[in-house]
Design a protein around this motif. Structure first.
Motif, PDB file in Angstrom:
ATOM      1  N   PHE A  46     110.675  23.308  70.589  1.00 54.38           N
ATOM      2  CA  PHE A  46     110.106  23.122  71.922  1.00 54.38           C
ATOM      3  C   PHE A  46     110.553  24.254  72.851  1.00 54.38           C
ATOM      4  O   PHE A  46     111.725  24.594  72.906  1.00 54.38           O
ATOM      5  N   VAL A  47     109.594  24.817  73.591  1.00 55.28           N
ATOM      6  CA  VAL A  47     109.864  25.908  74.530  1.00 55.28           C
ATOM      7  C   VAL A  47     109.142  25.614  75.835  1.00 55.28           C
ATOM      8  O   VAL A  47     107.933  25.362  75.831  1.00 55.28           O
ATOM      9  N   PRO A  48     109.843  25.613  76.974  1.00 49.98           N
ATOM     10  CA  PRO A  48     109.169  25.372  78.259  1.00 49.98           C
ATOM     11  C   PRO A  48     108.341  26.576  78.690  1.00 49.98           C
ATOM     12  O   PRO A  48     108.766  27.721  78.541  1.00 49.98           O
ATOM     13  N   LEU A  49     107.145  26.299  79.240  1.00 51.43           N
ATOM     14  CA  LEU A  49     106.254  27.333  79.742  1.00 51.43           C
ATOM     15  C   LEU A  49     106.063  27.163  81.241  1.00 51.43           C
ATOM     16  O   LEU A  49     106.203  26.056  81.773  1.00 51.43           O
ATOM     17  N   PRO A  50     105.705  28.233  81.943  1.00 50.96           N
ATOM     18  CA  PRO A  50     105.380  28.075  83.374  1.00 50.96           C
ATOM     19  C   PRO A  50     104.176  27.155  83.543  1.00 50.96           C
ATOM     20  O   PRO A  50     103.239  27.177  82.753  1.00 50.96           O
ATOM     21  N   SER A  93      97.912  18.221  72.497  1.00 52.95           N
ATOM     22  CA  SER A  93      96.762  19.101  72.700  1.00 52.95           C
ATOM     23  C   SER A  93      97.058  20.475  72.105  1.00 52.95           C
ATOM     24  O   SER A  93      98.204  20.946  72.123  1.00 52.95           O
ATOM     25  N   ASP A  94      96.020  21.123  71.604  1.00 53.14           N
ATOM     26  CA  ASP A  94      96.159  22.484  71.089  1.00 53.14           C
ATOM     27  C   ASP A  94      96.375  23.448  72.244  1.00 53.14           C
ATOM     28  O   ASP A  94      95.628  23.428  73.231  1.00 53.14           O
ATOM     29  N   LEU A  95      97.378  24.299  72.130  1.00 50.17           N
ATOM     30  CA  LEU A  95      97.601  25.350  73.117  1.00 50.17           C
ATOM     31  C   LEU A  95      96.734  26.565  72.820  1.00 50.17           C
ATOM     32  O   LEU A  95      96.310  27.293  73.712  1.00 50.17           O
ATOM     33  N   ILE A  96      96.488  26.792  71.526  1.00 48.83           N
ATOM     34  CA  ILE A  96      95.612  27.875  71.097  1.00 48.83           C
ATOM     35  C   ILE A  96      94.610  27.324  70.095  1.00 48.83           C
ATOM     36  O   ILE A  96      94.807  26.241  69.531  1.00 48.83           O
ATOM     37  N   LYS A  97      93.555  28.043  69.893  1.00 46.07           N
ATOM     38  CA  LYS A  97      92.597  27.655  68.878  1.00 46.07           C
ATOM     39  C   LYS A  97      93.285  27.733  67.515  1.00 46.07           C
ATOM     40  O   LYS A  97      93.958  28.717  67.208  1.00 46.07           O
ATOM     41  N   PRO A  98      93.182  26.675  66.672  1.00 50.53           N
ATOM     42  CA  PRO A  98      93.896  26.679  65.390  1.00 50.53           C
ATOM     43  C   PRO A  98      93.617  27.919  64.565  1.00 50.53           C
ATOM     44  O   PRO A  98      92.476  28.396  64.482  1.00 50.53           O
ATOM     45  N   THR A 133     108.419  35.206  75.811  1.00 52.75           N
ATOM     46  CA  THR A 133     109.135  36.206  76.589  1.00 52.75           C
ATOM     47  C   THR A 133     108.281  36.583  77.793  1.00 52.75           C
ATOM     48  O   THR A 133     107.089  36.880  77.637  1.00 52.75           O
ATOM     49  N   GLY A 134     108.893  36.579  78.976  1.00 48.88           N
ATOM     50  CA  GLY A 134     108.120  36.888  80.169  1.00 48.88           C
ATOM     51  C   GLY A 134     107.015  35.867  80.366  1.00 48.88           C
ATOM     52  O   GLY A 134     107.264  34.683  80.558  1.00 48.88           O
ATOM     53  N   ASN A 135     105.790  36.302  80.304  1.00 49.73           N
ATOM     54  CA  ASN A 135     104.651  35.388  80.386  1.00 49.73           C
ATOM     55  C   ASN A 135     103.807  35.436  79.120  1.00 49.73           C
ATOM     56  O   ASN A 135     102.625  35.140  79.138  1.00 49.73           O
ATOM     57  N   ARG A 136     104.440  35.815  78.013  1.00 50.27           N
ATOM     58  CA  ARG A 136     103.669  36.047  76.794  1.00 50.27           C
ATOM     59  C   ARG A 136     104.275  35.299  75.610  1.00 50.27           C
ATOM     60  O   ARG A 136     105.487  35.278  75.406  1.00 50.27           O
ATOM     61  N   LEU A 137     103.389  34.702  74.842  1.00 46.32           N
ATOM     62  CA  LEU A 137     103.757  34.068  73.578  1.00 46.32           C
ATOM     63  C   LEU A 137     103.533  35.053  72.445  1.00 46.32           C
ATOM     64  O   LEU A 137     102.508  35.746  72.408  1.00 46.32           O
ATOM     65  N   LEU A 138     104.489  35.116  71.530  1.00 45.43           N
ATOM     66  CA  LEU A 138     104.332  35.890  70.299  1.00 45.43           C
ATOM     67  C   LEU A 138     104.282  34.902  69.160  1.00 45.43           C
ATOM     68  O   LEU A 138     105.181  34.067  69.008  1.00 45.43           O
ATOM     69  N   ILE A 139     103.235  34.952  68.354  1.00 50.68           N
ATOM     70  CA  ILE A 139     102.953  33.930  67.363  1.00 50.68           C
ATOM     71  C   ILE A 139     102.915  34.563  65.980  1.00 50.68           C
ATOM     72  O   ILE A 139     102.212  35.559  65.774  1.00 50.68           O
ATOM     73  N   PHE A 147     100.224  37.465  66.352  1.00 53.83           N
ATOM     74  CA  PHE A 147      99.291  37.311  67.466  1.00 53.83           C
ATOM     75  C   PHE A 147     100.094  37.194  68.755  1.00 53.83           C
ATOM     76  O   PHE A 147     101.278  36.868  68.746  1.00 53.83           O
ATOM     77  N   TYR A 148      99.396  37.448  69.882  1.00 53.59           N
ATOM     78  CA  TYR A 148     100.017  37.162  71.174  1.00 53.59           C
ATOM     79  C   TYR A 148      99.014  36.457  72.065  1.00 53.59           C
ATOM     80  O   TYR A 148      97.800  36.543  71.872  1.00 53.59           O
ATOM     81  N   ALA A 149      99.530  35.732  73.038  1.00 55.30           N
ATOM     82  CA  ALA A 149      98.693  35.032  74.012  1.00 55.30           C
ATOM     83  C   ALA A 149      99.429  35.017  75.333  1.00 55.30           C
ATOM     84  O   ALA A 149     100.647  34.810  75.376  1.00 55.30           O
ATOM     85  N   ASP A 150      98.695  35.224  76.414  1.00 55.87           N
ATOM     86  CA  ASP A 150      99.294  35.255  77.749  1.00 55.87           C
ATOM     87  C   ASP A 150      99.141  33.912  78.438  1.00 55.87           C
ATOM     88  O   ASP A 150      98.077  33.289  78.390  1.00 55.87           O
ATOM     89  N   VAL A 151     100.203  33.461  79.078  1.00 56.53           N
ATOM     90  CA  VAL A 151     100.179  32.199  79.805  1.00 56.53           C
ATOM     91  C   VAL A 151      99.182  32.307  80.949  1.00 56.53           C
ATOM     92  O   VAL A 151      99.125  33.315  81.657  1.00 56.53           O
ATOM     93  N   GLY A 152      98.394  31.276  81.129  1.00 55.18           N
ATOM     94  CA  GLY A 152      97.410  31.249  82.197  1.00 55.18           C
ATOM     95  C   GLY A 152      95.992  31.255  81.687  1.00 55.18           C
ATOM     96  O   GLY A 152      95.071  30.900  82.413  1.00 55.18           O
ATOM     97  N   GLU A 153      95.784  31.657  80.425  1.00 56.10           N
ATOM     98  CA  GLU A 153      94.456  31.630  79.838  1.00 56.10           C
ATOM     99  C   GLU A 153      94.196  30.220  79.327  1.00 56.10           C
ATOM    100  O   GLU A 153      94.401  29.911  78.157  1.00 56.10           O
ATOM    101  N   ILE A 154      93.782  29.325  80.217  1.00 59.76           N
ATOM    102  CA  ILE A 154      93.597  27.923  79.901  1.00 59.76           C
ATOM    103  C   ILE A 154      92.119  27.582  79.991  1.00 59.76           C
ATOM    104  O   ILE A 154      91.329  28.315  80.586  1.00 59.76           O
TER     105      ILE A 154
END
Length: 847
Positions: A46-50, A93-98, A133-139, A147-154
């Motif tokens: 588990f990791v907290p996100l903004p 809920s899915d945070l990213i498309k599977p 890290t910062g506002n970015r997920l590294l997957i 892959f990477y994804a930026d927080v806020g793309e909801i």
């Protein structure tokens, strides 16, 4: 259940054998599986996100509860409302498309495959790991996709694949804390930096690493086998936490060039390769045809480890920008700074990291792991990597030994560590370094201590001294005959609180506790339990900033639930917070019974029993003793264990009593309890197992003493063989999987911890050897069932081959089953199924 024969005892009250068929096995396995079902609790990390919705958003790896969704793990999220209670958050809920990654054609990496084996993981087509890290997920997905994804793309974050270089895998990727457009990773013996947005541009950071076709050499930023397998560390480099454009990475250089190499052959892959030459286009090989890897056996050469760092300015947007990398090393290897013997210096750098801007800390152990030190390496102690050390060289700064200690048994590695900022005096030559560290107290129980070291750079005092032993004050934070776990701690600086996991309530349960680290053990009333009683709590995540913690909880009859709690500062002893939310609900399920007895030396031994289905106390039943018995493992807990419980529950449905004991040598009971195996493995552990069987037989009267089998894998396989060799009248059958039969054939770090060096302590190796006991193994057939994976690089298959040769020469009967594509653990469900069917059939026929 029509297909199950009626379970009637014979006239003498002995329970009969139940015939085994594949259909019956599948039916009872399915029944046991449904009873042991833990529901949707397959979530990790588990990791907290903004979050802008007034809630705490938590990201984690999990599987969707939607039965139509892909079976592979994905990145999920939940929103916890800190103002509400008892909120049902079981629908994730899915945070990213599977992700559905098909990378079967990508080049296989031996290092990657073996790292997964060290982590006891299997590759998936979905998410394998992630970081924030910062506002970015590294997957990390599939085998080596990133892959990477930026927080806020909801509502769902949009994933972007980091451009691949070629088929060579990028391993251990980490985003730069100063600019998340850059990512470091390990590849081909060195560390690299990649601009993940600018066409995937790559820069080489280290040059110390070398690789050759024999897969042994010098590796920069990679963790050697011993550190992975025996000390549970899987990363070989760490970014310095800074927002500056000037970045630093500390890393280790592991020299394995003088180690012996072994070759592991997957014969299915060999056949596949040959058949392809004849036109075949498919196959089922799960590893390369031949894998070469180093094997540091007992008494042989160990890897040599050094600590270095690189410094560089992050490139700008100019296309002509190059990376100016400055590489630094110590004038001599870190272990050479320690006042230890040459043999002791062949030890291990088990943990290290940045100490702010001041330098680097490290926890080191001697080769025999009975002496340890925590050291501070100032930045000014390092020199340019290209520097030539001459006879008149004067080191700028020494290495400081903050604390060193010894043990009559061994010292463990730990993640329960925190360093506070170094406080320097106005003269710039004196400093005070405070830190919290976890090690054994005088009674042999692991606890937290607050240490204060005086660090002195006074030039007159340290002239010509490469190493300074600091004056250090030590104050216990926790105390008592219980254990603080080495799984990590969390610090609330504002309230001077440290959160940790421990066994204060019971050696059978782990809980989350907190204590004021400024007051210490003299004020033990400040040590509070935060988790509910009569449960075991694990995979605990504490988020100080978010004022939240999450726990997985279970007990013997309650499968795992996941709950979120608010961190409450003002609590009374015994009053736990109420849960804010349930992420996975628990359900009632059948479980075993826990009991204890005193062995002949007066030690309390805990045991566990599964009674047969439709149990009748007037009958005596055939019995299976499941054993591990080795150090650093605890089997008996007030915890629901679905994987092992499923098998044991299935055995009970076939009419067996299933027993398990945590003998002396097991974990979380203190060094006195665990340390009895020092210099003598397979003796006291077996004695406790035998006394446990006799205790159950005498007090419960339900064991058919003529029909007792013992089953174990790895150390448990070793225990099974030692048990039937020493007590053939107690155990009729031994089932042994992947056993170490001669400890000279196992790795150095594990074995030397308990038996010392083989050339210095040969009697301990002989006393602890199965091959020395071959003459005592049964002469009757159908009493010895052996299993081993043929590409096992942990307990190498040579162990089994040596045992077979000894058995043959001694004309001892045995039955052997080899798993052609398995390593040390059974990863394939078909292999597990075959194993269980074989064991049940063998016991039905011969027990």
């Amino acid at each position: 259940m029509d297909s199950v024969p009626e379970m009637r005892g014979s006239q003498n009250g002995i329970h009969p054998r139940i015939p085994v068929s594949y259909d019956l096995y599948k039916e009872l396995k399915s029944e046991a599986s449904s009873e042991m079902q833990e529901g949707n609790v397959s979530c990790l990390k588990f990791v907290p996100l903004p979050s802008t919705v007034g809630k705490c958003r938590l990201a984690f790896m999990g599987r969707s509860s939607n039965p139509m969704a892909a079976p592979d793990p994905n990145l999920m999220f939940i929103d916890v409302d800190p103002l509400l209670r008892n909120v049902d958050l079981t629908n994730w809920s899915d945070l990213i498309k599977p992700l559905r990654i098909d990378d079967r054609k990508k080049q296989r990496s031996v290092q990657h495959d073996l790292l997964l084996e060290r982590k006891r993981q299997s590759p998936t087509k979905g998410v394998n790991d992630f970081s924030f890290t910062g506002n970015r997920l590294l997957i990390h997905g599939g085998k080596t996709s990133i892959f990477y994804a930026d927080v806020g793309e909801i509502p769902k974050f949009v994933t972007h694949e980091v451009p691949a270089l070629d088929d060579e895998p990028r391993m251990d990727p980490k985003l730069c804390p100063g600019d998340v457009n850059f990512m470091a990773f390990y590849r081909n013996g060195n560390l690299w930096l990649q601009n993940i947005k600018k066409n995937g541009e790559v820069f080489q950071l280290t040059i110390a690493g070398q690789e050759n076709k024999d897969f042994k050499g010098i590796y920069a930023g990679w963790v050697n086998y011993l550190i992975q397998e025996e000390f549970d560390r899987y990363s070989g480099y760490y970014w310095q936490e800074t927002q500056s454009r000037t970045q630093r990475i500390v890393y280790e250089v592991s020299d394995e060039s003088e180690l012996e190499t072994l070759t592991y052959v997957n014969h299915v892959a060999v056949a596949q390769k040959i058949c392809r030459a004849g036109g075949a286009t498919s196959g089922s090989a799960r590893s390369a045809a031949a894998t070469e890897a180093v094997f540091p056996s007992t008494g042989s050469e160990n890897p040599k480890t050094d600590i270095r760092f690189v410094e560089f300015e992050l490139p700008g947007s100019d296309a002509e920008d190059n990376l100016n990398v400055r590489r630094y090393k110590l004038p001599m290897p870190l272990m050479e700074y320690l006042p230890w013997t040459e043999t002791e210096k062949q030890g291990y750098v088990v943990r290290y990291g940045w100490l702010g801007e001041a330098g680097i800390w490290a926890h080191v152990l001697t080769r025999l792991q009975n002496k340890s030190a925590v050291v501070f390496i100032p930045i000014t102690s390092f020199i340019d990597e290209e520097s030539v050390i001459s006879d008149d060289f004067v080191q700028t700064s020494p290495v400081f030994i903050l604390h060193q200690w010894t043990s009559e048994t061994w010292i463990k590695e730990t993640d329960s560590v925190h360093f506070f900022d170094l406080k320097m005096a106005e003269n710039g030559e004196e400093g005070r370094l405070e830190f919290i560290f976890h090690f054994e107290n005088m009674a042999g129980f692991e606890h937290l201590f607050h240490l204060t070291s005086m660090v002195n750079w006074n030039s007159e005092r340290i002239a010509d001294l490469p190493t300074i032993i600091c004056e250090t004050m030590i104050r216990p934070i926790t105390s008592g005959n219980w254990q603080v776990l080495n799984t990590g701690i969390d610090i609330d600086f504002a309230n001077q609180l440290v959160y940790f996991q421990g066994t204060r309530d019971s050696p059978l349960e782990t809980h989350l506790y907190r204590v004021n680290y400024a007051k210490g053990s003299a004020h033990n009333e400040s040590c509070l339990r935060l988790t509910k009683a009569k449960f075991t709590h694990f995979e605990i995540s504490v988020f100080i900033k978010e004022n939240l913690f999450l726990v997985k909880s279970s007990n013997l009859t309650t499968p795992t639930s996941i709950e979120a709690y608010r961190l409450v500062i003002f609590l009374k002893e015994g009053v736990c917070p109420r849960p804010l939310a349930y992420l996975a609900d628990d359900v009632d399920a059948p479980g075993p019974e826990i009991f204890s007895f005193k062995n002949s030396d007066g030690d309390e031994i805990f045991g566990q029993i599964y009674k047969p289905e439709n149990f009748d106390s007037s009958k005596k039943y055939p019995t299976i003793v499941y054993v591990y018995g080795g150090p650093r493992v605890q089997n008996i807990k007030n915890q629901f264990s679905a994987s092992r419980s499923e098998r044991h529950r299935m055995y009970s449905k076939f009419g067996y009593v299933v027993l398990t004991f945590d003998n002396r040598g097991s974990d979380n009971r203190g060094l006195k309890f665990e340390g009895v195996i020092k210099n003598h493995m397979g003796f006291f552990e077996v004695q406790d197992q035998v006394e446990g069987v006799k205790y159950v037989s005498q007090t419960m009267g339900i064991i058919d003493e003529n029909r007792v089998a013992i089953e174990g894998w790895s150390y448990g396989g070793f225990m099974s063989l030692m048990a039937i060799a020493q007590y053939p009248g107690v155990f009729k059958i031994a089932i042994s999987g992947a056993p170490v039969v001669d400890w000279r054939l196992y790795d150095s770090a594990y074995t030397e911890r308990y038996l010392g060096l083989p050339e210095e302590n040969p009697q301990a190796y002989n006393d602890s050897s199965v091959v020395q006991q071959v003459q005592n193994l049964p002469d009757e057939p159908n009493r010895l069932l052996l299993f081993h994976g043929m590409i096992d690089e942990n307990v190498i298959t040579t162990n089994m081959m040596v045992l077979i040769e000894k058995l043959t020469r001694a004309c001892k009967p045995y039955d052997l089953k080899l798993f052609v594509q398995e390593r040390h653990s059974m990863r394939s469900s078909r292999t597990v199924e075959y194993y269980e069917m074989t064991v049940l059939t063998y016991l039905q026929q011969f027990l």
